[in-house]
Design an enzyme around this catalytic site. Structure first.
Site, PDB file in Angstrom:
ATOM      1  N   ASP A 270      -4.988  67.215  38.016  1.00  8.73           N
ATOM      2  CA  ASP A 270      -3.710  66.894  38.076  1.00  8.73           C
ATOM      3  C   ASP A 270      -2.670  68.394  37.643  1.00  8.73           C
ATOM      4  OD1 ASP A 270      -1.646  65.261  38.431  1.00  8.73           O
ATOM      5  OD2 ASP A 270      -2.019  64.275  36.124  1.00  8.73           O
TER       6      ASP A 270
ATOM      7  N   VAL B 162       3.097  60.798  23.851  1.00  7.34           N
ATOM      8  CA  VAL B 162       2.604  62.030  22.978  1.00  7.34           C
ATOM      9  C   VAL B 162       3.708  62.049  21.936  1.00  7.34           C
ATOM     10  CG1 VAL B 162       2.118  64.380  23.122  1.00  7.34           C
ATOM     11  CG2 VAL B 162       1.719  63.290  24.907  1.00  7.34           C
TER      12      VAL B 162
ATOM     13  N   LYS C 241      -1.524  62.719  21.054  1.00  9.43           N
ATOM     14  CA  LYS C 241      -1.686  61.960  22.185  1.00  9.43           C
ATOM     15  C   LYS C 241      -2.312  60.427  22.133  1.00  9.43           C
ATOM     16  CE  LYS C 241      -3.371  61.766  26.848  1.00  9.43           C
ATOM     17  NZ  LYS C 241      -3.873  62.698  28.215  1.00  9.43           N
TER      18      LYS C 241
ATOM     19  N   ILE D  11       7.361  63.222  22.209  1.00  5.88           N
ATOM     20  CA  ILE D  11       7.638  64.297  22.846  1.00  5.88           C
ATOM     21  C   ILE D  11       6.904  64.367  24.208  1.00  5.88           C
ATOM     22  CG2 ILE D  11       8.039  65.921  20.727  1.00  5.88           C
ATOM     23  CD1 ILE D  11       5.049  66.880  21.069  1.00  5.88           C
ATOM     24  N   GLY D  12       6.427  63.402  24.750  1.00  3.31           N
ATOM     25  CA  GLY D  12       5.860  63.681  25.984  1.00  3.31           C
ATOM     26  C   GLY D  12       5.424  62.067  26.447  1.00  3.31           C
TER      27      GLY D  12
ATOM     28  N   GLY E  60       2.616  60.402  29.266  1.00  2.00           N
ATOM     29  CA  GLY E  60       1.711  60.645  30.279  1.00  2.00           C
ATOM     30  C   GLY E  60       1.512  59.381  31.112  1.00  2.00           C
ATOM     31  N   ALA E  61       0.474  59.288  32.068  1.00  4.50           N
ATOM     32  CA  ALA E  61       0.470  58.187  33.019  1.00  4.50           C
ATOM     33  C   ALA E  61      -0.006  57.008  32.222  1.00  4.50           C
ATOM     34  CB  ALA E  61      -0.725  58.650  34.124  1.00  4.50           C
TER      35      ALA E  61
END
Ligand code: NAG
Ligand code: NAG
Length: 368
Positions: free
Chosen positions: A208, A95, A109, A87-88, A90-91
């Site tokens: 961020d 996730v 995560k 669902i995501g 990140g750098a």
């Protein structure tokens, strides 16, 4: 005849060959030894990391309700169905959606070392998350540090990111965020940042702040996510003079921080200013190679209300309170000042947004 008259049959040369073989053998042994030592060091650091986490956990159990717990890798594998639904991104992490069995959902995560994640960063993030608890911050439910995996179980916020809602086709199928929606979201994020800067102990700089890190609870309420770049205890103004490597996202990074490498809570204030511009104009933080702050600079500093209205997101279709627009733009302008000291702090910004919302109520209560 070998190379340059080197004959292996002469006794002196036999010695030389022997010596060379010995050196080769020693090199191999030393290399193996180094690999072994490295493995041991890794094992130690893992154990230390675990102990650190347990320390953090003790801290949190002392001061919080103790709802945060460690999870076994197996539990989180089952919950995410072996990391199936992403669902995501990140750098340094992915996730995944997790179903917790009791009808609750979570977001796992998964920090990836091959994407630049490290145990230190992971533990820093855990230690930040353990210290915070605020309705406008994505909270931690647990974590797992097992078999080289670095997993955080976070609160799941179901309604997409602000970025998706504003800038992607998929997000906009759920309707345009109205002027008052945008004002409410700005207030929530301002409160979250104010909490990090002035109530968290030690204070925290998020570093961020951007629309893709803002998750919508509903159209009027939001939570700030992703504490992967946070910096703890920044208020020793004289102590932390070593410039850090600039981190953050294009278009949102404080220009003063870019120049000097010194980060402060005012860097978050700057990013919040960019976020306000994004909410007002409906534009992304980068316009070609220009930042949104530069792109709008001339117009947003103009006194004429027509010029300001000209900056509005056309998708709002004129749904705006002009007085509120003026105040919000003033806040954005002050947050984006080059001189970071001159920028307001988040407390002032929360107050200004609140005043600005009352303005609207007063107006609508006036008899027509
Ligand atoms: C938020 O998510 C819930 C659950 O997915 C959904 O029922 C609700 O309609 C969503 N609300 C908005 C404003 O998108
Ligand atoms: C504001 O915008 C108007 C119209 O574009 C322009 O004539 C005026 O010079 C601008 N004022 C300032 C202070 O930039």
């Amino acid at each position: 005849m070998w190379l340059f008259g080197f004959s292996p049959t002469k006794p002196r040369n036999l010695w030389i060959i022997g010596a060379i073989l010995l050196v080769i053998l020693l090199t191999i042994i030393l290399k193996k030894w180094a690999i072994y030592l490295e493995a041991q060091a890794y094992k130690c650091s893992m154990e230390k990391a675990k102990r650190n986490c347990e320390n953090y956990l003790q801290i949190s159990n002392l001061c919080c309700t103790g709802v945060i717990r460690t999870y076994a890798l197996e539990e989180l594998k089952v919950a995410t169905r072996d990391f199936r639904i992403r669902i995501g991104v990140g750098a340094t992490s992915f996730v995944y959606l997790a179903e917790l069995g009791d009808g609750r959902f979570g977001a796992v995560k998964r920090v990836m070392e091959e994407r630049g994640g490290s145990k230190k960063m992971f533990l820093d993030e855990v230690s930040v998350l353990l210290r915070i608890s605020h309705p406008n911050l994505v909270g931690l439910m647990g974590f797992c540090l097992e078999k080289g995996e670095q997993l955080l179980l976070l609160e799941y916020v179901p309604n997409k990111s602000l970025f998706d809602r504003m800038h992607t086709f998929r997000g906009q199928s759920e309707g345009i965020l109205s002027w008052s929606n945008r004002l409410n979201i700005a207030l929530d994020i301002a409160r979250a940042l104010d909490y990090l800067h002035s109530q968290a102990d030690p204070p925290i700089i998020h570093r961020d702040v951007k629309s893709s890190n803002i998750l919508l609870i509903d159209n009027d309420h939001a939570k700030l996510a992703d504490f992967g770049l946070c910096k703890l205890g920044y208020n020793d103004r004289y102590g932390s003079q070593s410039p850090t490597i600039v981190k953050g996202s294009f278009g949102y990074v404080d220009t003063n921080y870019l120049k000097t490498g010194h980060v402060s809570s005012k860097s978050d204030v700057y990013s919040f200013g960019v976020l306000l511009l994004e909410l007002i104009t409906g534009l992304r933080s980068m316009q070609d190679s220009t930042t949104l702050a530069e792109w709008t600079e001339e117009a947003r500093k103009n006194d004429s209300i027509e010029v300001l209205v000209g900056l509005l997101d056309p998708k709002l279709n004129g749904d705006v309170n002009v007085e509120q627009l003026r105040v919000l733009m003033e806040v954005a302008n002050s947050a984006l000042l080059e001189n970071s000291e001159a920028r307001p702090d988040m407390r002032d910004i929360v107050d200004r947004i609140l005043e600005c919302m009352e303005l609207h109520q007063l107006q609508s209560e006036l008899p027509v």
